[in-house]
Motif scaffolding. Structure first.
Motif, PDB file in Angstrom:
ATOM      1  N   LYS A 259       0.824  -1.206   0.000  1.00  0.00           N
ATOM      2  CA  LYS A 259       0.000   0.000   0.000  1.00  0.00           C
ATOM      3  C   LYS A 259       0.861   1.261   0.000  1.00  0.00           C
ATOM      4  N   PRO A 260       0.639   2.172  -0.946  1.00  0.00           N
ATOM      5  CA  PRO A 260       1.428   3.406  -1.018  1.00  0.00           C
ATOM      6  C   PRO A 260       1.315   4.272   0.226  1.00  0.00           C
ATOM      7  N   ASP A 261       0.117   4.347   0.855  1.00  0.00           N
ATOM      8  CA  ASP A 261      -0.036   5.192   2.036  1.00  0.00           C
ATOM      9  C   ASP A 261       0.783   4.667   3.206  1.00  0.00           C
ATOM     10  N   VAL A 262       0.906   3.328   3.326  1.00  0.00           N
ATOM     11  CA  VAL A 262       1.710   2.750   4.396  1.00  0.00           C
ATOM     12  C   VAL A 262       3.188   3.055   4.176  1.00  0.00           C
ATOM     13  N   VAL A 263       3.662   2.898   2.941  1.00  0.00           N
ATOM     14  CA  VAL A 263       5.069   3.183   2.636  1.00  0.00           C
ATOM     15  C   VAL A 263       5.376   4.664   2.842  1.00  0.00           C
ATOM     16  N   ALA A 264       4.458   5.537   2.422  1.00  0.00           N
ATOM     17  CA  ALA A 264       4.657   6.977   2.615  1.00  0.00           C
ATOM     18  C   ALA A 264       4.752   7.319   4.100  1.00  0.00           C
ATOM     19  N   SER A 265       3.915   6.695   4.926  1.00  0.00           N
ATOM     20  CA  SER A 265       3.957   6.986   6.361  1.00  0.00           C
ATOM     21  C   SER A 265       5.269   6.503   6.985  1.00  0.00           C
ATOM     22  N   LYS A 266       5.774   5.376   6.514  1.00  0.00           N
ATOM     23  CA  LYS A 266       7.042   4.873   7.043  1.00  0.00           C
ATOM     24  C   LYS A 266       8.209   5.766   6.626  1.00  0.00           C
ATOM     25  N   ILE A 267       8.167   6.277   5.405  1.00  0.00           N
ATOM     26  CA  ILE A 267       9.211   7.206   4.968  1.00  0.00           C
ATOM     27  C   ILE A 267       9.171   8.471   5.819  1.00  0.00           C
ATOM     28  N   LEU A 268       7.975   8.946   6.155  1.00  0.00           N
ATOM     29  CA  LEU A 268       7.844  10.120   7.011  1.00  0.00           C
ATOM     30  C   LEU A 268       8.375   9.870   8.415  1.00  0.00           C
ATOM     31  N   GLU A 269       8.418   8.607   8.824  1.00  0.00           N
ATOM     32  CA  GLU A 269       8.972   8.267  10.135  1.00  0.00           C
ATOM     33  C   GLU A 269      10.485   8.115  10.106  1.00  0.00           C
ATOM     34  N   GLY A 270      11.090   8.211   8.916  1.00  0.00           N
ATOM     35  CA  GLY A 270      12.543   8.120   8.819  1.00  0.00           C
ATOM     36  C   GLY A 270      13.053   6.817   8.249  1.00  0.00           C
ATOM     37  N   ARG A 271      12.150   5.966   7.785  1.00  0.00           N
ATOM     38  CA  ARG A 271      12.580   4.700   7.196  1.00  0.00           C
ATOM     39  C   ARG A 271      12.980   4.886   5.735  1.00  0.00           C
ATOM     40  N   ILE A 272      13.625   3.847   5.188  1.00  0.00           N
ATOM     41  CA  ILE A 272      14.058   3.842   3.792  1.00  0.00           C
ATOM     42  C   ILE A 272      13.227   2.814   3.050  1.00  0.00           C
ATOM     43  N   ALA A 273      12.675   3.196   1.900  1.00  0.00           N
ATOM     44  CA  ALA A 273      11.865   2.295   1.078  1.00  0.00           C
ATOM     45  C   ALA A 273      12.684   1.801  -0.101  1.00  0.00           C
ATOM     46  N   ILE A 274      12.523   0.515  -0.436  1.00  0.00           N
ATOM     47  CA  ILE A 274      13.245  -0.081  -1.557  1.00  0.00           C
ATOM     48  C   ILE A 274      12.226  -0.606  -2.560  1.00  0.00           C
ATOM     49  N   PHE A 275      12.211  -0.024  -3.757  1.00  0.00           N
ATOM     50  CA  PHE A 275      11.316  -0.431  -4.830  1.00  0.00           C
ATOM     51  C   PHE A 275      12.082  -1.342  -5.796  1.00  0.00           C
ATOM     52  N   VAL A 276      11.440  -2.416  -6.224  1.00  0.00           N
ATOM     53  CA  VAL A 276      12.050  -3.351  -7.172  1.00  0.00           C
ATOM     54  C   VAL A 276      11.143  -3.442  -8.392  1.00  0.00           C
ATOM     55  N   ASP A 277      11.713  -3.182  -9.554  1.00  0.00           N
ATOM     56  CA  ASP A 277      10.931  -3.237 -10.785  1.00  0.00           C
ATOM     57  C   ASP A 277      10.400  -4.658 -11.000  1.00  0.00           C
ATOM     58  N   GLY A 278       9.100  -4.769 -11.272  1.00  0.00           N
ATOM     59  CA  GLY A 278       8.489  -6.073 -11.483  1.00  0.00           C
ATOM     60  C   GLY A 278       7.857  -6.663 -10.247  1.00  0.00           C
ATOM     61  N   SER A 279       7.925  -5.966  -9.107  1.00  0.00           N
ATOM     62  CA  SER A 279       7.350  -6.494  -7.866  1.00  0.00           C
ATOM     63  C   SER A 279       6.370  -5.486  -7.275  1.00  0.00           C
ATOM     64  N   PRO A 280       5.184  -5.943  -6.819  1.00  0.00           N
ATOM     65  CA  PRO A 280       4.242  -5.035  -6.165  1.00  0.00           C
ATOM     66  C   PRO A 280       4.510  -4.888  -4.677  1.00  0.00           C
ATOM     67  N   ILE A 281       5.567  -5.521  -4.173  1.00  0.00           N
ATOM     68  CA  ILE A 281       5.919  -5.448  -2.762  1.00  0.00           C
ATOM     69  C   ILE A 281       7.075  -4.465  -2.586  1.00  0.00           C
ATOM     70  N   VAL A 282       6.883  -3.444  -1.769  1.00  0.00           N
ATOM     71  CA  VAL A 282       7.925  -2.460  -1.477  1.00  0.00           C
ATOM     72  C   VAL A 282       8.507  -2.763  -0.100  1.00  0.00           C
ATOM     73  N   LEU A 283       9.829  -2.827  -0.016  1.00  0.00           N
ATOM     74  CA  LEU A 283      10.512  -3.136   1.238  1.00  0.00           C
ATOM     75  C   LEU A 283      10.792  -1.860   2.016  1.00  0.00           C
ATOM     76  N   THR A 284      10.851  -1.968   3.346  1.00  0.00           N
ATOM     77  CA  THR A 284      11.193  -0.824   4.195  1.00  0.00           C
ATOM     78  C   THR A 284      12.149  -1.275   5.297  1.00  0.00           C
ATOM     79  N   VAL A 285      13.118  -0.438   5.583  1.00  0.00           N
ATOM     80  CA  VAL A 285      14.053  -0.663   6.695  1.00  0.00           C
ATOM     81  C   VAL A 285      14.294   0.689   7.383  1.00  0.00           C
ATOM     82  N   PRO A 286      14.626   0.658   8.681  1.00  0.00           N
ATOM     83  CA  PRO A 286      14.681  -0.458   9.627  1.00  0.00           C
ATOM     84  C   PRO A 286      13.281  -1.016   9.912  1.00  0.00           C
ATOM     85  N   TYR A 287      13.267  -2.244  10.453  1.00  0.00           N
ATOM     86  CA  TYR A 287      12.016  -2.957  10.687  1.00  0.00           C
ATOM     87  C   TYR A 287      11.941  -3.425  12.134  1.00  0.00           C
TER      88      TYR A 287
END
Length: 509
Positions: A259-287
């Motif tokens: 979900k884009p809203d979840v990833v956006a909220s995590k980025i606002l908290e200081g996390r890093i998002a990793i997008f991979v071409d061809g995948s609908p799953i976006v990774l976030t760290v730290p976790y």
């Protein structure tokens, strides 16, 4: 400059080089034409990932139209014929003049780049770009005509919500990045792209807000991605394996979301998002493990209701892991703590079954897992009906035939249902459930308590990018408890999470 010109291979030889390199697949197209009626050129594109229509409409018309302004190959212009000043600026190379003439005066497409080497041009072709070669010009011009096939934006199947946005990521990298960018309208948003994979050259993009995220963590993430040496990256799970600190780990150490809203909220908290071409799953760290207890629509609901739901989720997860083991332990070792009426019912149900209590529970759990896998892999219109029929018919028939006891089937079914109260942790809960059944069958209630203590100790030992998995509980972080199990109102959560390092800890004033 004349020597440099002589080093440029003839146009037909360069065309043959590309066709030989690609072994002339059916979707590799070449369109030869003349630029402004003067210079021979060719456009190469892979038709299945670059639109031929875009080449015809956006590139060829602007390049093919006649211009009576210049005669670049002779190094003269209409204006220059009246001014024969032999200054140093007017003695530039012929290829440079042609390149500038094409890119600055003729091209109307917005996104283009000049590539110096054949390898760079080949990679551009494989990424859906159109590559233009001009006779006598050593450089390659890359034009963005990408039209990768992609499905439309829809609600993700694993993160359904009652309230809140229903958009979900797709397999298109550009579309996924756009879904987050439209929510984070700031120039501080940074995007770093790295192609990964010897044969796939998959684009992996790292997104963060530079004024919030810890630059050391960002650099570590980018370093790990750049160090990946593998034939191909087909999904974000490949990248997850390289970002995790432990190889033999039951629990994942990288967050993910559709979900884009979840990833956006995590980025606002200081996390890093990793997008991979061809995948609908976006990774976030730290976790941290707490993320899996929090649902996407928690932040669009009353905080008191969310607190109750989180307690239920934790209770359901504990029940899913320990209930089958507790049932076996009480039946074998601690039957004296079971109410007398219930004990009679259980005893009457299990006395004629051919299996021991522990083996019976393992068989029932394995059968439920088989039915789940079958329902998951079947065509969608058959899966739900087949799974329901299998559960009712097989379970009822097995009980009636005396092969299994009704309490064992009931306990296993309740454990299976509660397992999916935390869908992102379902695989881990499924494995732990079998472990606790074996422990309960061998050591009884004391073994289950000991297993629970060892599980907590194991989770406390895990960390990734310097962030403990059980934060903010272990170690205890007072500020983060405002959004742990008991959720406070958003206006009272003025600071960013303290469980991991961020530059700016103030979220609201």
């Amino acid at each position: 400059m004349a020597n440099q010109k002589n080093m440029v291979a003839p146009l037909q030889d360069r065309i043959s080089q590309i066709k030989t390199e690609f072994t002339e697949p059916f979707d590799l197209k070449a369109r030869e034409f003349k630029i402004a009626g003067k210079f021979d050129a060719v456009c190469f594109f892979v038709d299945t990932i670059a639109g031929g229509g875009r080449v015809s409409l956006e590139i060829l018309p602007s390049l093919s139209r006649l211009q009576n302004v210049t005669d670049v190959r002779d190094g003269q212009t209409t204006k220059a014929s009246n001014n024969k000043n032999q200054s140093t600026e007017k003695k530039t190379s012929e290829s440079k003049k042609i390149l500038d003439f094409v890119t600055k005066e003729l091209l109307t497409i917005c996104d283009f780049a000049v590539k110096e080497t054949f390898e760079d041009a080949k990679n551009e072709l494989l990424n859906g770009k159109t590559v233009m070669i001009i006779d006598g010009v050593a450089e390659y011009i890359s034009l963005d005509t990408t039209v990768f096939p992609a499905r439309g934006i829809a609600e993700p199947p694993t993160n359904s919500v009652v309230l809140g946005p229903r958009e979900g990521f797709t397999e298109n990298l550009v579309m996924n990045i756009g879904l987050v960018r439209k929510r984070l309208k700031t120039s501080d948003l940074v995007l770093v792209n790295n192609p990964v994979g010897k044969y796939t050259s998959t684009n992996v993009s790292v997104m963060y807000i530079k004024s919030i995220a810890d630059q050391e963590i960002v650099d570590d993430v980018i370093k790990r991605i750049k160090s990946i040496e593998i034939d191909g990256i087909l999904d974000s799970f490949y990248i997850m394996q390289y970002l995790q600190g432990e190889n033999m780990n039951i629990f994942r150490q990288v967050g993910n979301s559709e979900k884009p809203d979840v990833v956006a909220s995590k980025i606002l908290e200081g996390r890093i998002a990793i997008f991979v071409d061809g995948s609908p799953i976006v990774l976030t760290v730290p976790y941290v493990l707490l993320e899996d207890i929090q649902a996407a629509d928690d932040y669009y609901t009353n905080s008191s209701i969310v607190t109750l739901r989180r307690f239920i989720r934790i209770f359901g997860a504990v029940l899913a892991i320990t209930l089958p083991g507790l049932y076996i332990a009480m039946q074998l070792y601690h039957y004296n703590i079971i109410p007398l009426n219930t004990l009679f019912l259980v005893t009457n149900s299990v006395e004629n079954t051919p299996f021991s209590p522990m083996l019976e529970m393992i068989v029932v759990l394995v059968l439920f897992e088989i039915m789940y896998e079958a329902a998951l892999r079947m065509p969608r219109h058959l899966g739900a009906a087949t799974g329901l029929v299998a559960a009712l018919v097989l379970g009822g028939t097995a009980v009636d035939a005396g092969l299994m006891s009704a309490p064992a089937v009931l306990v296993a079914a309740l454990s299976l249902i509660t397992m999916y109260i935390l869908p992102s942790l379902a695989p881990q809960i499924s494995l732990l459930r079998f472990i606790f059944v074996i422990i309960g069958g061998m050591l009884g209630l004391y073994g289950i308590i000991l297993g629970g203590i060892l599980l907590v100790i194991y989770l406390c030992s895990l960390d990734n990018f310097g962030t403990p998995m059980l934060a903010p509980f272990a170690p205890y972080v007072k500020g983060d408890m405002r959004d742990a199990i008991i959720m406070e109102n958003i206006k009272d959560r003025k600071g960013r999470p303290e469980s991991y390092s961020v530059k700016n800890k103030t979220r609201a004033k």
